[in-house]
Design a protein around this motif. Structure first.
Motif, PDB file in Angstrom:
ATOM      1  N   GLY A 139       0.814  -1.207   0.000  1.00 49.69           N
ATOM      2  CA  GLY A 139       0.000   0.000   0.000  1.00 49.69           C
ATOM      3  C   GLY A 139       0.845   1.253   0.000  1.00 49.69           C
ATOM      4  N   SER A 140       0.169   2.365   0.199  1.00 50.02           N
ATOM      5  CA  SER A 140       0.844   3.652   0.185  1.00 50.02           C
ATOM      6  C   SER A 140       1.909   3.765   1.260  1.00 50.02           C
ATOM      7  CB  SER A 140      -0.190   4.771   0.360  1.00 50.02           C
ATOM      8  OG  SER A 140      -1.156   4.722  -0.667  1.00 50.02           O
ATOM      9  N   ALA A 141       1.765   3.009   2.347  1.00 47.20           N
ATOM     10  CA  ALA A 141       2.732   3.072   3.448  1.00 47.20           C
ATOM     11  C   ALA A 141       3.847   2.051   3.316  1.00 47.20           C
ATOM     12  CB  ALA A 141       2.007   2.897   4.790  1.00 47.20           C
ATOM     13  N   GLY A 142       3.814   1.202   2.256  1.00 53.25           N
ATOM     14  CA  GLY A 142       4.853   0.206   2.087  1.00 53.25           C
ATOM     15  C   GLY A 142       4.295  -1.203   2.060  1.00 53.25           C
ATOM     16  N   SER A 143       5.183  -2.191   2.182  1.00 53.32           N
ATOM     17  CA  SER A 143       4.803  -3.601   2.107  1.00 53.32           C
ATOM     18  C   SER A 143       5.265  -4.327   3.361  1.00 53.32           C
ATOM     19  CB  SER A 143       5.421  -4.267   0.869  1.00 53.32           C
ATOM     20  OG  SER A 143       5.044  -3.583  -0.306  1.00 53.32           O
ATOM     21  N   PHE A 144       4.457  -5.289   3.821  1.00 55.21           N
ATOM     22  CA  PHE A 144       4.808  -6.088   4.992  1.00 55.21           C
ATOM     23  C   PHE A 144       3.854  -7.270   5.063  1.00 55.21           C
ATOM     24  CE2 PHE A 144       1.679  -3.018   6.298  1.00 55.21           C
ATOM     25  CZ  PHE A 144       0.837  -3.705   7.156  1.00 55.21           C
ATOM     26  N   ALA A 148      -2.264 -13.306  10.065  1.00 54.99           N
ATOM     27  CA  ALA A 148      -3.340 -13.869   9.243  1.00 54.99           C
ATOM     28  C   ALA A 148      -4.711 -13.513   9.774  1.00 54.99           C
ATOM     29  CB  ALA A 148      -3.184 -15.391   9.168  1.00 54.99           C
ATOM     30  N   GLU A 149      -4.831 -13.307  11.074  1.00 52.49           N
ATOM     31  CA  GLU A 149      -6.141 -13.041  11.687  1.00 52.49           C
ATOM     32  C   GLU A 149      -6.444 -11.547  11.818  1.00 52.49           C
ATOM     33  OE1 GLU A 149      -3.041 -13.349  14.951  1.00 52.49           O
ATOM     34  OE2 GLU A 149      -3.565 -14.459  13.108  1.00 52.49           O
ATOM     35  N   ILE A 150      -5.643 -10.689  11.193  1.00 51.68           N
ATOM     36  CA  ILE A 150      -5.830  -9.241  11.314  1.00 51.68           C
ATOM     37  C   ILE A 150      -7.207  -8.820  10.802  1.00 51.68           C
ATOM     38  CG2 ILE A 150      -4.908  -8.662   9.036  1.00 51.68           C
ATOM     39  CD1 ILE A 150      -3.922  -6.702  12.124  1.00 51.68           C
ATOM     40  N   LEU A 151      -7.795  -7.803  11.431  1.00 54.19           N
ATOM     41  CA  LEU A 151      -9.038  -7.213  10.956  1.00 54.19           C
ATOM     42  C   LEU A 151      -8.744  -5.831  10.380  1.00 54.19           C
ATOM     43  CD1 LEU A 151     -11.712  -7.965  13.727  1.00 54.19           C
ATOM     44  CD2 LEU A 151     -11.080  -9.325  11.746  1.00 54.19           C
ATOM     45  N   PRO A 152      -9.429  -5.454   9.299  1.00 60.04           N
ATOM     46  CA  PRO A 152      -9.254  -4.117   8.725  1.00 60.04           C
ATOM     47  C   PRO A 152     -10.112  -3.100   9.463  1.00 60.04           C
ATOM     48  CG  PRO A 152     -10.804  -5.335   7.395  1.00 60.04           C
ATOM     49  CD  PRO A 152     -10.339  -6.282   8.482  1.00 60.04           C
ATOM     50  N   THR A 153      -9.833  -1.842   9.253  1.00 66.43           N
ATOM     51  CA  THR A 153     -10.570  -0.771   9.929  1.00 66.43           C
ATOM     52  C   THR A 153     -11.803  -0.369   9.139  1.00 66.43           C
ATOM     53  OG1 THR A 153      -9.121   0.841   8.864  1.00 66.43           O
ATOM     54  CG2 THR A 153      -8.550   0.167  11.108  1.00 66.43           C
ATOM     55  N   SER A 154     -12.655  -1.348   8.848  1.00 64.80           N
ATOM     56  CA  SER A 154     -13.929  -1.057   8.194  1.00 64.80           C
ATOM     57  C   SER A 154     -15.087  -1.121   9.174  1.00 64.80           C
ATOM     58  CB  SER A 154     -14.161  -1.991   6.998  1.00 64.80           C
ATOM     59  OG  SER A 154     -13.834  -3.323   7.308  1.00 64.80           O
ATOM     60  N   TYR A 155     -14.853  -1.564  10.405  1.00 67.42           N
ATOM     61  CA  TYR A 155     -15.751  -1.407  11.556  1.00 67.42           C
ATOM     62  C   TYR A 155     -17.010  -2.236  11.562  1.00 67.42           C
ATOM     63  CZ  TYR A 155     -12.803   2.672  12.341  1.00 67.42           C
ATOM     64  OH  TYR A 155     -11.740   3.494  12.522  1.00 67.42           O
ATOM     65  N   TRP A 156     -17.461  -2.767  10.432  1.00 67.91           N
ATOM     66  CA  TRP A 156     -18.718  -3.513  10.426  1.00 67.91           C
ATOM     67  C   TRP A 156     -18.621  -4.793  11.249  1.00 67.91           C
ATOM     68  CZ3 TRP A 156     -18.434  -8.452   8.758  1.00 67.91           C
ATOM     69  CH2 TRP A 156     -17.349  -8.794   7.933  1.00 67.91           C
ATOM     70  N   LEU A 166      -5.025  -3.373  14.351  1.00 72.19           N
ATOM     71  CA  LEU A 166      -5.911  -3.340  13.201  1.00 72.19           C
ATOM     72  C   LEU A 166      -5.124  -2.901  11.967  1.00 72.19           C
ATOM     73  CD1 LEU A 166      -8.996  -1.535  14.828  1.00 72.19           C
ATOM     74  CD2 LEU A 166      -8.865  -3.962  14.216  1.00 72.19           C
ATOM     75  N   LEU A 167      -5.643  -3.266  10.778  1.00 67.22           N
ATOM     76  CA  LEU A 167      -5.013  -2.871   9.517  1.00 67.22           C
ATOM     77  C   LEU A 167      -5.720  -1.635   8.969  1.00 67.22           C
ATOM     78  CD1 LEU A 167      -3.092  -3.364   7.120  1.00 67.22           C
ATOM     79  CD2 LEU A 167      -4.869  -4.874   6.161  1.00 67.22           C
ATOM     80  N   ASP A 168      -4.984  -0.555   8.825  1.00 69.96           N
ATOM     81  CA  ASP A 168      -5.501   0.699   8.269  1.00 69.96           C
ATOM     82  C   ASP A 168      -5.834   0.487   6.789  1.00 69.96           C
ATOM     83  OD1 ASP A 168      -5.841   3.271   7.263  1.00 69.96           O
ATOM     84  OD2 ASP A 168      -3.722   3.791   7.442  1.00 69.96           O
ATOM     85  N   THR A 169      -7.093   0.711   6.411  1.00 70.17           N
ATOM     86  CA  THR A 169      -7.506   0.439   5.037  1.00 70.17           C
ATOM     87  C   THR A 169      -7.250   1.605   4.090  1.00 70.17           C
ATOM     88  OG1 THR A 169      -9.773   1.164   5.526  1.00 70.17           O
ATOM     89  CG2 THR A 169      -9.289  -1.192   5.751  1.00 70.17           C
ATOM     90  N   GLN A 170      -6.756   2.718   4.584  1.00 71.84           N
ATOM     91  CA  GLN A 170      -6.454   3.827   3.672  1.00 71.84           C
ATOM     92  C   GLN A 170      -5.019   3.741   3.158  1.00 71.84           C
ATOM     93  OE1 GLN A 170      -7.875   7.906   4.166  1.00 71.84           O
ATOM     94  NE2 GLN A 170      -5.775   8.638   3.991  1.00 71.84           N
ATOM     95  N   ARG A 171      -4.057   3.556   4.037  1.00 75.57           N
ATOM     96  CA  ARG A 171      -2.649   3.563   3.622  1.00 75.57           C
ATOM     97  C   ARG A 171      -1.960   2.215   3.800  1.00 75.57           C
ATOM     98  NH1 ARG A 171      -0.205   9.493   5.153  1.00 75.57           N
ATOM     99  NH2 ARG A 171      -2.130  10.679   4.893  1.00 75.57           N
ATOM    100  N   GLY A 172      -2.575   1.294   4.572  1.00 77.48           N
ATOM    101  CA  GLY A 172      -1.961  -0.001   4.790  1.00 77.48           C
ATOM    102  C   GLY A 172      -0.928   0.025   5.888  1.00 77.48           C
ATOM    103  N   ARG A 173      -1.360   0.386   7.096  1.00 75.61           N
ATOM    104  CA  ARG A 173      -0.469   0.427   8.262  1.00 75.61           C
ATOM    105  C   ARG A 173      -1.068  -0.412   9.371  1.00 75.61           C
ATOM    106  NH1 ARG A 173      -0.264   6.834   9.098  1.00 75.61           N
ATOM    107  NH2 ARG A 173      -2.475   6.519   8.664  1.00 75.61           N
ATOM    108  N   LEU A 174      -0.237  -0.861  10.300  1.00 70.25           N
ATOM    109  CA  LEU A 174      -0.728  -1.531  11.497  1.00 70.25           C
ATOM    110  C   LEU A 174      -0.962  -0.481  12.574  1.00 70.25           C
ATOM    111  CD1 LEU A 174       1.454  -4.761  11.694  1.00 70.25           C
ATOM    112  CD2 LEU A 174      -0.871  -4.489  10.808  1.00 70.25           C
ATOM    113  N   LEU A 175      -2.141  -0.513  13.171  1.00 67.83           N
ATOM    114  CA  LEU A 175      -2.525   0.450  14.191  1.00 67.83           C
ATOM    115  C   LEU A 175      -2.766  -0.265  15.511  1.00 67.83           C
ATOM    116  CD1 LEU A 175      -5.159   2.383  12.039  1.00 67.83           C
ATOM    117  CD2 LEU A 175      -2.746   2.962  12.349  1.00 67.83           C
ATOM    118  N   GLU A 176      -2.141   0.229  16.560  1.00 69.63           N
ATOM    119  CA  GLU A 176      -2.331  -0.348  17.889  1.00 69.63           C
ATOM    120  C   GLU A 176      -3.537   0.298  18.558  1.00 69.63           C
ATOM    121  OE1 GLU A 176       1.230  -0.041  20.152  1.00 69.63           O
ATOM    122  OE2 GLU A 176       2.390  -1.327  18.787  1.00 69.63           O
TER     123      GLU A 176
END
Length: 249
Positions: A139-144, A148-156, A166-176
């Motif tokens: 993504g925009s923030a790089g590659s990593f 496997a069980e990560i959830l994206p920040t889409s909240y549903w 969580l995985l930031d769905t705008q730039r592709g970062r890990l958020l604590e």
């Protein structure tokens, strides 16, 4: 000193679908004009899957919509997210934000993700695929490689409030993140009254989230640059009957 002069380095932005990050960069206007096109309930033919729709409000004025469509296809759950925001002053558009997100889930795990964001002219993207090593993220923030069980920040997904990363769905970062239950509150939808559970997110994301007892995402609210952003459910909000495979983690 007004919020126009607060350096961005001091702003705690919600880097999720980019909604709060986007609004942090929007002009601070005391009397914004609401969007001229009101949010309408989804048409009946659009409900082949489950659809969640919200009006996005800023200090009581509508600035856009956030829609989520979930559909089971074979053994997969397909999720499509559409966010469109616009800040106007009279007939002048001061700020525009658009975000699309396509997720595929299998056996309760995210197996692919494709997002595109236009943050008032700045373009961002994320692409992710499952692998033996984990979730391969570019993504925009790089590659990593994310867990496997990560959830994206889409909240549903109500399991969002059970995560510490969580995985930031705008730039592709890990958020604590961390969350704390804050009790129950009544939320009115066009068709029912829900005794929703409220959770407070902290850490890299700061927001309040509400979920119905059946796991349906009911609301998000947060403060940014002196404004309050709040979601109002519109349309049928039928619940998440199609999302059980991804909600039970």
């Amino acid at each position: 000193m007004t919020d126009r002069h607060i350096p961005h380095s001091r702003l705690r932005t919600l880097a999720a679908t980019g909604l709060v990050a986007a609004l942090s960069s929007a002009p601070a206007i005391a009397n914004e004009a609401p969007m001229t096109d009101a949010i309408k309930p989804p048409a009946a033919e659009s409900l082949a899957g489950e659809t969640l729709a919200f009006k996005v409000m800023r200090d009581g004025s509508q600035i856009g919509h956030h829609k989520i469509r979930l559909e089971e296809i074979g053994d997969e759950l397909h999720v499509e997210v559409d966010i469109a925001l616009e800040v106007n002053l009279a007939f002048i558009t001061l700020f525009r934000y658009e975000h699309t997100n396509k997720e595929v889930w299998r056996d309760g795990r995210l197996v692919s993700l494709e997002t595109r964001t236009n943050d008032d002219g700045s373009e961002y993207w994320v692409s992710a695929r499952s692998s033996e090593e984990g979730l391969l993220v570019e993504g925009s923030a790089g590659s990593f490689v994310a867990p496997a069980e990560i959830l994206p920040t889409s909240y549903w997904n109500p399991a969002t409030v059970q995560q510490d990363v969580l995985l930031d769905t705008q730039r592709g970062r890990l958020l604590e993140v961390s969350s704390k239950a804050k009790g129950a509150e009544i939320i009115q939808t066009p068709e029912r009254v829900v005794d929703a559970r409220r959770f407070k997110l902290d850490g890299d994301l700061k927001a309040d989230l509400w979920y119905a007892p059946d796991g349906e995402w009911m609301k998000i609210a947060f403060d940014v640059r002196g404004s309050t952003i709040d979601y109002v459910p519109v349309g049928p909000h039928p619940g998440l009957r199609a999302a059980n495979q991804s909600s039970q983690r």
